[in-house]
Scaffold this active site. Structure first.
Site, short mmCIF file in Angstrom:
data_model
loop_
_atom_site.label_atom_id
_atom_site.label_comp_id
_atom_site.label_asym_id
_atom_site.label_seq_id
_atom_site.Cartn_x
_atom_site.Cartn_y
_atom_site.Cartn_z
CE1 TYR A 149 -3.66 2.55 0.63
CE2 TYR A 149 -2.35 3.29 2.50
CZ TYR A 149 -3.41 3.48 1.64
OH TYR A 149 -4.21 4.59 1.76
CG ASP A 249 5.78 3.89 0.80
OD1 ASP A 249 6.06 4.61 1.78
OD2 ASP A 249 4.61 3.65 0.43
CE LYS A 277 1.06 5.24 8.24
NZ LYS A 277 1.12 4.40 7.06
#
Ligand SMILES: *Cc1c(COP(=O)(O)O)cnc(C)c1O
Length: 444
Positions: A149, A249, A277
């Site tokens: 994702y 990522d 994050k």
């Protein structure tokens, strides 16, 4: 006390009912709705250290950590103080300010990236890094892996991870994972299997000259935790022989698996990296970065446009600076997280064994998924293998530990996250709750 008294509705239930009347599904991000485990999502009133307190006053040991950012624990005094100080000086300027320079200096020092651009989410970071890769190479196609994702940009909602594994069920071959994504966009995203170096090599041999970038989760969190094999990592690095850029990522793994993320832990050499994050310490920050010769293609230096009204927001920069600053000042945190999560894994293993429950644990540092299936620990390596887990058994585990004050990630296909605020007491409570959950779970 009457035996058949109707269950009084909780404040969470009342809030969820009101939320559903004004917000799709009652939540602002799908996995929060508990669809794959059932029941009512807890509305959180406040959070402190390793704990969440819900609107009804129940306290939970938190293993979500806002899905990763809260590595220091909730409401950390240094982060709170930094945001409070920034707040006194105004909340947004629309002009450059010193904290952006300080955070960029810190991120480049910790990661070795020469240039970094701040955005406001992980989604923006990956979307922008891919635009940059296409701008640099003049190529149209990108390649991603099943079950990885990378946020919700159109071209990345193809064979995407957790939220989609648990809401849409089985995914078709290279089909969009969402309505509203034109097939023409999805057609520009090629998909290969994670941890399958031969498949990647052959796809690159055939199409490499058309592929601008290969984007990957260096340790997967979004299909549950999947760990890359050395052979797969070697194949990833070979994509550069075709002039294709390699994009790690690190939105989830960055500053979590080490001060230099998975790149530092696994010795990767990506061309570009994306962060989110932890980099914002609980406020909205994303970033992408890499070598100067690549990053200088970004506007206003170069022709690849990318902008943001709230990019570099002073409150968000302050939270990021305080969080990364605390990690840099106390790198022993990573050993502490690893020790706790290792003890958690061992405790889950033996509790499941005592109860005769099949369980397969994947863990790297403070990321862990306990898949409900009877294969050896560490052997689940692909999306398809993860998807074979018993989600009903997981839902039982989740509800059982939740009722005992442990807030696990509400999907089988997510990592849990441990913070520096988790200690012996929390570990003991968690393992006692897991014991009970496995003992009461149905055997297959
Ligand atoms: C969370 C996540 C994203 C998306 O970040 P948002 O801030 O939710 O947009 C992208 N990539 C990975 C690996 C993630 O875990």
């Amino acid at each position: 006390m009457t035996v058949n008294a109707p269950a009084t509705s909780t404040r969470s239930e009342a809030l969820f009912a009101r939320a559903k009347a004004v917000t799709p599904g009652g939540v602002n991000s799908p996995v929060r709705a508990f669809r794959s485990v059932g029941g009512t999502p807890r509305f959180i009133a406040h959070a402190d250290g390793a704990y969440l307190t819900d609107a009804d006053g129940a306290r939970y040991v938190d293993y979500i950590g806002s899905w990763g950012p809260m590595i220091l624990g909730h409401n950390h005094p240094a982060v709170r103080a930094a945001v409070a100080e920034a707040l006194l000086g105004g909340t947004s300027f629309g002009a450059p300010s010193e904290r952006e320079v300080l955070l960029a200096e810190l991120v480049t020092r910790l990661t070795g990236a020469e240039r970094v651009r701040f955005v406001s989410s992980g989604t923006e970071a990956t979307m922008s890094a891919l635009r940059l890769a296409r701008g640099v190479t003049g190529r149209k196609f990108i390649l991603k892996f099943r079950g990885n994702y990378h946020g919700h940009a159109d071209g990345l909602l193809v064979e995407a991870g957790s939220g989609l594994m648990t809401t849409s069920g089985e995914l078709g071959a290279a089909a969009p994972s969402s309505a509203g994504v034109p097939e023409e966009y999805a057609a520009l995203t090629l998909v290969s299997e994670y941890n399958d170096p031969a498949a990647l090599d052959s796809l690159m041999a055939e199409r490499g000259h058309e592929i601008a970038a290969v984007i990957f989760e260096p340790v997967v969190g979004n299909a549950g935790v999947l760990i890359p094999t050395p052979e797969f990592l070697a194949a990833l690095h070979r994509v550069r022989d075709s002039g294709t850029l390699l994009i790690a990522d690190e939105v989830m793994t960055g500053f979590r698996l080490s001060l230099n993320g998975a790149t530092g832990l696994l010795g990767l050499e990506p061309d570009l990296r994306c962060w989110g994050k932890i980099i914002g310490g609980g406020l909205p920050v994303g970033a992408y970065g890499g070598r100067a010769e690549l990053m200088e293609y970004v506007s206003p230096s170069g022709p690849v446009y990318q902008a943001g009204t709230l990019s570099g927001n002073p409150l968000a920069m302050a939270a990021g600076l305080a969080t990364l600053g605390a990690l840099e000042a106390n790198p022993g945190i990573y050993q502490q997280l690893d020790r706790y999560t290792g003890q958690l894994a061992a405790g889950l293993r033996s509790a499941a064994d005592r109860a005769g429950q099949p369980l397969s644990i994947n863990r790297v540092g403070s990321m862990l998924t306990a898949f409900h299936q009877g294969v050896p620990d560490g052997s689940i390596a692909t999306y398809q293998q993860a998807a074979a887990s018993d989600t009903a058994a997981f839902a039982h585990f989740f509800q059982s530990v939740l009722a005992q004050g442990i807030y696990w990630a509400p999907s089988q296909f997510e990592s849990i996250f441990v913070s520096a605020a988790h200690g012996d007491l929390e570990l003991e409570r968690t393992l006692a709750a897991a014991e009970q959950a496995y003992q009461t779970g149905g055997t297959l």
